[in-house]
Structure formats: C-alpha cells, structure tokens
Write an enzyme that holds these catalytic residues in place. Structure first.
Site, PDB file in Angstrom:
ATOM      1  N   ASP A 291       0.873  -1.166   0.000  1.00 40.34           N
ATOM      2  CA  ASP A 291       0.000   0.000   0.000  1.00 40.34           C
ATOM      3  C   ASP A 291       0.919   1.227   0.000  1.00 40.34           C
ATOM      4  O   ASP A 291       2.129   1.132   0.207  1.00 40.34           O
ATOM      5  CB  ASP A 291      -0.968  -0.003   1.186  1.00 40.34           C
ATOM      6  CG  ASP A 291      -2.192   0.874   0.891  1.00 40.34           C
ATOM      7  OD1 ASP A 291      -2.138   1.669  -0.072  1.00 40.34           O
ATOM      8  OD2 ASP A 291      -3.190   0.780   1.610  1.00 40.34           O
TER       9      ASP A 291
HETATM   10  C1  BGC Z   1      -4.925   3.342  -0.033  1.00 38.76           C
HETATM   11  C2  BGC Z   1      -5.055   2.324  -1.136  1.00 38.76           C
HETATM   12  C3  BGC Z   1      -4.910   2.987  -2.471  1.00 38.76           C
HETATM   13  C4  BGC Z   1      -3.556   3.681  -2.512  1.00 38.76           C
HETATM   14  C5  BGC Z   1      -3.246   4.341  -3.842  1.00 38.76           C
HETATM   15  C6  BGC Z   1      -3.673   4.200  -0.195  1.00 38.76           C
HETATM   16  O1  BGC Z   1      -3.672   5.276   0.679  1.00 38.76           O
HETATM   17  O2  BGC Z   1      -4.931   2.685   1.219  1.00 38.76           O
HETATM   18  O3  BGC Z   1      -6.277   1.657  -1.029  1.00 38.76           O
HETATM   19  O4  BGC Z   1      -5.039   2.069  -3.507  1.00 38.76           O
HETATM   20  O5  BGC Z   1      -3.539   4.672  -1.512  1.00 38.76           O
HETATM   21  O6  BGC Z   1      -3.936   5.503  -4.017  1.00 38.76           O
END
Ligand code: BGC
Length: 758
Positions: A291
């Site tokens: 993530d």
């Molecule tokens: C989120 C993810 C997301 C990623 C990319 C993160 O802060 O937890 O779910 O896909 O950002 O934007």
C-alpha cells in the site's frame, strides 16, 4: 477528483518524442517462457526497477516521496521504474511509456495504476451501496464499464476491489467494501475481478484488478483507520481470508497489502500471509504491491530501523512492488549484494511483475491502453443507464408505515428539504476517480425529472452539512451551529402534503482516514429533522450516506425511511424511481445498522459466547442500557409488496460428502405489486472443534414474483458449504448436526436441522 495528473502535463511539455524502438517480443509461445527469457537479460538494477512504483501526480493519498520530478523522469528513462500510479489520459500515459520505451535498455513497458473504485467517469454506487443490490451480474457489468473507461484513458490497472470484510461503522473505509459478511464479499470479489479483467487481460477493454488490502485492514481496533488489528488464526482464516482466496482463484492479477499490523506483524512484513498462504498454499502467480508507502511506514510501526531495513523485511516477506515508498529503489541492490535479500526472491518478484505485463499484452504493444479510438467508441449514455439501473437496485427500504411509499396520487404538494436534497456532489462519494465534482443528478432534480407535472415541489435546504474545502486529504468541516435556514424549511414543510428529507453524510465523511466516533446525523441535521416533524409528520427520510448510521430516533418517529447511500452519477433519478414506485425496492443491507454506536463492531454472524442470554439476570453477554442486536439487521430490506415464506422441507435429514441434499420452500407474493425478494440461506454448525458463528450466509437468490404468484425455491446443501478452518488448522468439514435457516433477512428465519455423516 482525487488526483490531478500533473505529471502527464509535465511530461507532455518536457519531452520531444523520439523514434520508437521495437519492444521485446519473444517468439516463444507461453507466458512463462517469455518471462524467463526477459529475466535472463536483466541486470540486478533493472530487476529492482521492476519492483518500483512511482506516483505521477501532486494530489496525493499519502506522504509524498522526496524525489523530485526531474529525478523521477531520469529513473524512468533508465528503466528503474516498473509501474506508475495516477498518470491519467492517453497522452500522459503515452508520454510516460515513451520515456521507458525510447530510452531504457530493455524497454520493459510500465503499468499504470489508479484507484478506480466505483467507476472512472461514470460513477456507480459506492461499493457498500452496490453490494446492497446483491446483484452480481450488475456488479460485474459496472466493473466492466469502469474498466473500459479507464483503459480508454491509459489506465490498465485498478486498485480495486477492496474486499476487506468490515464490521465497524466507525471506520470510514467501510463504504469501500462489501460489508460484514465473508460469503457475500467473496461473491462480489469474483464478480468484480471478472468485470475488470474479462476472460482475457490482453483485451484492451479490460484492466488488471487488485484484491486489497491483504489482510485484516477492516478490523482496525476501535474503527480507527490504520490501527492495530488483533485477530487470531480462527478469525483470520474463517472471516478475513475467504474473499481473498476466491479472488486469487478467479485469477486476480495483483494483490495489495495493508497498512495495519496484525498481532505484532505489519501486513507488509507478513511472510505467512504473503509467501506461505497466498503464493504457496493458494498457488497464486500475480504480484503483491505494497500500500502507499507501507514499506517505510514499518519504521513508524517500530519494526524497521530505517528504509533499508524496511525494504529487507518487506521483500523477504513477499511484498513484490514498493508503491511510492522509495525503499526498494534505494536499498534492494545493496541488500542483495550484502546477502540480506536473496537473488531468488528478487527473481521471483520480478517474474511476477513481468507475468502480469505479458498477460496485459504490454510486451506486444506498450501503447495498447493509450489508444484514443477507444474513448471515441464509448457510449456514455449507455453507461448512465447502467448507473441508474444499479443505483435503484441498491436502495434499501428500511421502514414504510401505512404504505406512505410509493408516493400516492393524492399527494399534490411535496416539500423537499435537507442539506443533501439538492447536493449534486455527495452522491458521487469519496474515491471518485475522474467523477466530476457536482455531476450527480440530485434528489431534487430526480424528482423534478420524473414526477407528474401536477405535483408542486418546493425546496429548502434547511442547513449546510459539509463546509469549506471538501477534498480527499483535508479534514471536513461540519456545520454545527448555523440554523438560519430552518425557518424557511419549516414554512415549506408545514404547507406540504408530504415532506421528503434528504439527510445523511457528506461525501467526505467516509473514505480513507474518515473514522468517526459518532455515526448519527452530523451537525444540525437531527435538530432540523425534529423541527420539521413538529409541523408535518408525513416525512419520508432519504438517507444519503456511505456507512451504516445510527438512526434510532428516525426509526421510532419517522414513518418512512429509504437508505439511498451515495449512489453515483444517476442518484436522484434512481431515488425517484423508487419513491414514485417505478421500481419496487429490492435492496438488502450488507451491514448491520446499530441501535447505538457503542455496539460497534456489530455483525450478525457473531459467536454465541457461553452466555448468549438470560431473561432475568444481567449475567449474560449483552448491554444493560441497550439491546444487543441490530436496529436493522444484515440482509434486511422491505418491498412495496409482501412475501410469505412457506414451511421448509429438507430432502434428507442426513447426508454424506458427495451426496448433497436440498432444502426447499415456497415463496409467495401476497401483496399487490410485482416484486423481487432476495432469499437468504444461513447455516449454523451446532457443535464443532472451534466455536462457530451463530449463523453464516451460505447462499442467496433473487426471486421475482407477480402479485399472487408462488414459486418453489430450492437450495442445495453440500459438504463444501460446511467447511471451515478447524482445530486441525485445515479447511474441512466436520461430521455432526447443523441448522439450516431461510428467510428475507438474517433475523427472521425459519430453521430445520440436518446432519453430516462422514
Ligand atoms: C490506499 C489504497 C490505495 C492507494 C493508492 C492508499 O492510501 O490505502 O487503497 O489504492 O492509496 O492511491
């Protein structure tokens, strides 16, 4: 809009396209041989490059990496980047791809990822809402449309579906998943993967999907985002992992790990989850992306000393790609040289990334998804029709005293009131991709579009809800004091035959980082509702929200309640379809609605405990100041008609694996309107080697019936449905007695017993 694609603009203005070299095309037929042939050509630096993902915009979802754009551009040219996120449009992705294809030694194409969560331009209901339709075909279709619109804008990878089982209304990201049940979430996971990826990833109309967040992210303590998760093996295997296993089986191209730690180990460092279970036991061959920054966040977790240490832990645990964390690019080469990360692990991670790129068709045509023709051939009108269809199916009728709905012909004056009544933005919800701000059909517009002309509609906002800057990252300011609009609303309500009140949550009350300790009506909404009720009791409350809300007052005092969620682009038209009776509501809740927030986490499939009830004493597992069950339970939803369930019959009371039995019952439409009932099948394992939930959803079916019509519904019960993660630490069934329950929600059920003999 979550992110702007400034890098695209930046790239466009900075680069002069050079002649395009040919891409790596292997003559060998199967993907594995192609992957190996590319891997054999790569240096360690180039391999590490494939494991690096850069953000391409300035409107971020997390702390930005320190690296400036010039440096990013140089690294792209040097083949030190495997994927980007938030680079949008055909032109921008083409320019970024060109940097790699025209400058790097091996010309391994980039993947372009984006959070396409509930639509790209055409916005569908937020995932929790859409799940309330229980319509898997519709959910597959909306994913297919989101994929086409994304692909037409250069995006070939979505960070969706989010399949974190989530049972805590306080958690803002509950809107992004499919609710509290592992079975329903599993079904949605498969539908979404099919919709996004189609049968052939190389089809330029389909994109790679991501099963996220692996794992346990929905179980953050106290509903606080990013918080510690305390789950044992039993819960992990029986509740959290099943949707991920189904997504893996369905061939989801990528997984994303999670920000949280589980019982002392951050998900990003979780070798058992990523290597042992996902890659080995499930034999899944895609790649795991971290993530956003979750690798360096292990420093704050207190697990890693520095970025290099974090990279070592993450890669060894099976995190294949570093999203905007800057840890792999700065440390993996030296970690391999120092023997702290094996070449074998690096090769495995790189092969996984290459495999997905081959399957996407990028080695044959790196610009496959940067094709302007695709956009020209899209019928946005058709997408809108689908959005309206799925939105109306997602609406849940919670209460309808004296058949106040659908709106009767005798009603000639309607007052539409509330901060969300003419709000064209909130229905777009959070995680809105390229859904334009203020682009939804508001409830007021929907009513005006669809209502007979002889009905007079008046409108008063009454009060504001969200105020000031409303955006993905910034805290939302709620109007807590200004009631200056109340009087106008009261006047209009007092003159009307019927009041439709639109209350609930601002789009930016749910989503990432939007945990709340209160899940009732925020700001001055409750006061507004009570003031209006003093002058007119004929109120239809339309809730527009992303999470399950505490609406006890309304359930006791307001005659009709419609759960209309954040329904996307066609919200107002879809709500009008239901209020006017053009569509008979059929949605069912995918989450329990609490009586009080203190009940959270709340879910129907709880364990019994040793003290489930005691009619006279306090010594049981409950509360002294509130009932313990939900106000509106999982699976609940009314219709404008009524359904009657006949007695349950079971084909055999005992069965053995391989010889399934059947449970049947009749379902009659006893009302006056055609309607659709989602019938639900639950099973309870009475005695088992570990404690088991009091009931678990194991099947459902949508049954449409004309007035007076009766159909026989039959469900098969087979041995697989009885399997769980047992005390043997295996997924298996155990012989013994079970209860099978059938009904229209998780509370009102009829039961028969059967047993499994082995
Ligand atoms: C989120 C993810 C997301 C990623 C990319 C993160 O802060 O937890 O779910 O896909 O950002 O934007």
């Amino acid at each position: 809009m979550k992110k702007r694609y400034l890098l695209g603009v930046f790239l466009l203005s900075c680069f002069i396209a050079k002649g395009q070299d040919s891409t790596i095309k292997s003559s060998v037929k199967n993907v594995e041989a192609k992957v190996d042939s590319v891997l054999a050509l790569m240096t360690l630096e180039e391999k590490v490059g494939q494991l690096v993902q850069y953000n391409g915009s300035w409107d971020l979802t997390g702390p930005a990496s320190e690296m400036n754009n010039k440096q990013k551009e140089e690294n792209l040219k040097a083949g030190k980047v495997g994927a980007m996120l938030n680079v949008l449009s055909v032109e921008a992705t083409r320019e970024a791809q060109k940097l790699v294809m025209e400058n790097s030694r091996l010309k391994i194409p980039l993947m372009f990822g984006y959070d396409v969560i509930h639509g790209y331009t055409t916005i569908f209901p937020v995932p929790l809402a859409e799940t309330a339709s229980w319509d898997l075909e519709a959910m597959e279709r909306t994913a297919e449309i989101a994929a086409v619109e994304s692909a037409a804008n250069g995006v070939n990878w979505t960070f969706s579906p989010m399949i974190d089982v989530s049972r805590d209304a306080r958690w803002g990201r509950i809107m992004e998943g499919s609710g509290e049940d592992p079975y329903l979430t599993s079904k949605v996971a498969v539908a979404k993967v099919k919709g996004y990826q189609s049968n052939d990833l190389a089809n330029p109309r389909s994109i790679a999907a991501t099963a996220k967040h692996f794992a346990g992210y929905g179980f953050g303590e106290a509903g606080r985002d990013y918080n510690t998760v305390h789950i044992g093996e039993n819960e992990l295997h029986n509740t959290i992992l099943p949707p991920f296993k189904e997504a893996a089986k369905a061939g989801v191209a990528t997984f994303m790990n999670a920000f949280n730690d589980i019982d002392g180990t951050p998900a990003t460092a979780h070798k058992t989850l990523q290597r042992d279970i996902l890659k080995k036991e499930w034999d899944w061959d895609g790649f795991v992306v971290s993530d956003w920054g979750s690798i360096p966040e292990m420093i704050a977790h207190g697990l890693a000393r520095d970025k290099k240490h974090a990279a070592q832990i993450a890669l060894n645990a099976g995190s294949d790609m570093d999203m905007e964390g800057g840890a792999y690019e700065s440390s993996l080469v030296s970690l391999v040289e120092e023997g702290k990360v094996s070449q074998e692990y690096i090769d495995d991670a790189v092969k996984r990334v290459l495999r997905v790129k081959f399957k996407l068709g990028l080695f044959d045509d790196p610009y496959l998804y940067s094709n302007p023709e695709l956009l020209e051939n899209i019928s946005f009108e058709e997408h809108k029709n689908v959005a309206r269809d799925v939105a109306k199916k997602s609406i849940v009728l919670l209460k309808n005293e004296n058949d106040l709905l659908p709106i009767q012909d005798s009603i000639k004056k309607i007052a539409v009131i509330g901060p969300l009544a003419d709000d064209k933005d909130t229905p777009i919800g959070n995680w809105r991709a390229q859904g334009e701000a203020n682009s939804a059909v508001s409830l007021l517009e929907g009513l005006k579009n669809n209502m007979n002309e002889d009905v007079e509609i008046s409108y008063a906002k009454g009060a504001n809800l969200g105020m000031g800057e409303r955006s993905f990252l910034m805290p939302l300011k709620i109007n807590e004091t200004d009631t200056s609009g109340f009087q106008e609303a009261i006047n209009k309500a007092s003159e009307a035959d019927l009041v439709i009140m639109a209350l609930g949550e601002d789009a930016f009350q749910t989503g990432e980082g939007r945990s709340q300790v209160d899940v009732g009506l925020a700001g001055v909404q409750q006061d507004l509702l009570e003031e209006i009720r003093k002058v007119n009791k004929n109120i239809v409350l339309v809730l527009i929200n992303g999470r399950p809300m505490e609406i006890t007052y309304a359930s006791e005092n307001i005659p009709a309640i419609v759960e209309a969620w954040q329904l996307g682009s066609e919200s107002g038209n879809a709500i009008a379809d239901v209020l006017l009776g053009d569509y008979n509501p059929s949605g069912k809740l995918p989450v329990s609605f609490p009586r009080a927030v203190g009940q959270e986490p709340l879910y129907y499939n709880q364990k019994s405990t040793g003290r489930p009830s005691n009619p006279t004493h306090v010594t049981y597992s409950g509360y002294t100041d509130e009932k313990k069950d939900a106000l509106y339970p999982f699976g609940f939803g009314l219709s404008y008609t009524s359904f009657e369930y006949g007695d349950l019959t079971i084909s055999e009371e005992e069965f053995t694996p391989g010889s399934p039995i059947e449970v049947s019952f009749s379902l009659s439409n006893t009302g006056e309107k055609e309607g659709k009932e989602i019938v639900q099948l639950y099973i309870k394992d009475i005695v088992a080697s570990t404690t088991r939930p009091i009931k678990e959803l194991k099947g459902f079916e949508a049954v449409s019936l004309a007035p007076g019509e009766t159909k026989t519904v039959t469900f098969e019960i087979n041995e697989e449905m009885l399997q769980f993660y047992t005390a043997n630490e295996k997924w298996e069934s155990e012989a013994g007695e079970f209860e099978v329950m059938v009904g229209g929600n998780s509370r009102d059920l009829q039961t028969v017993k059967f047993s499994l003999k082995k």
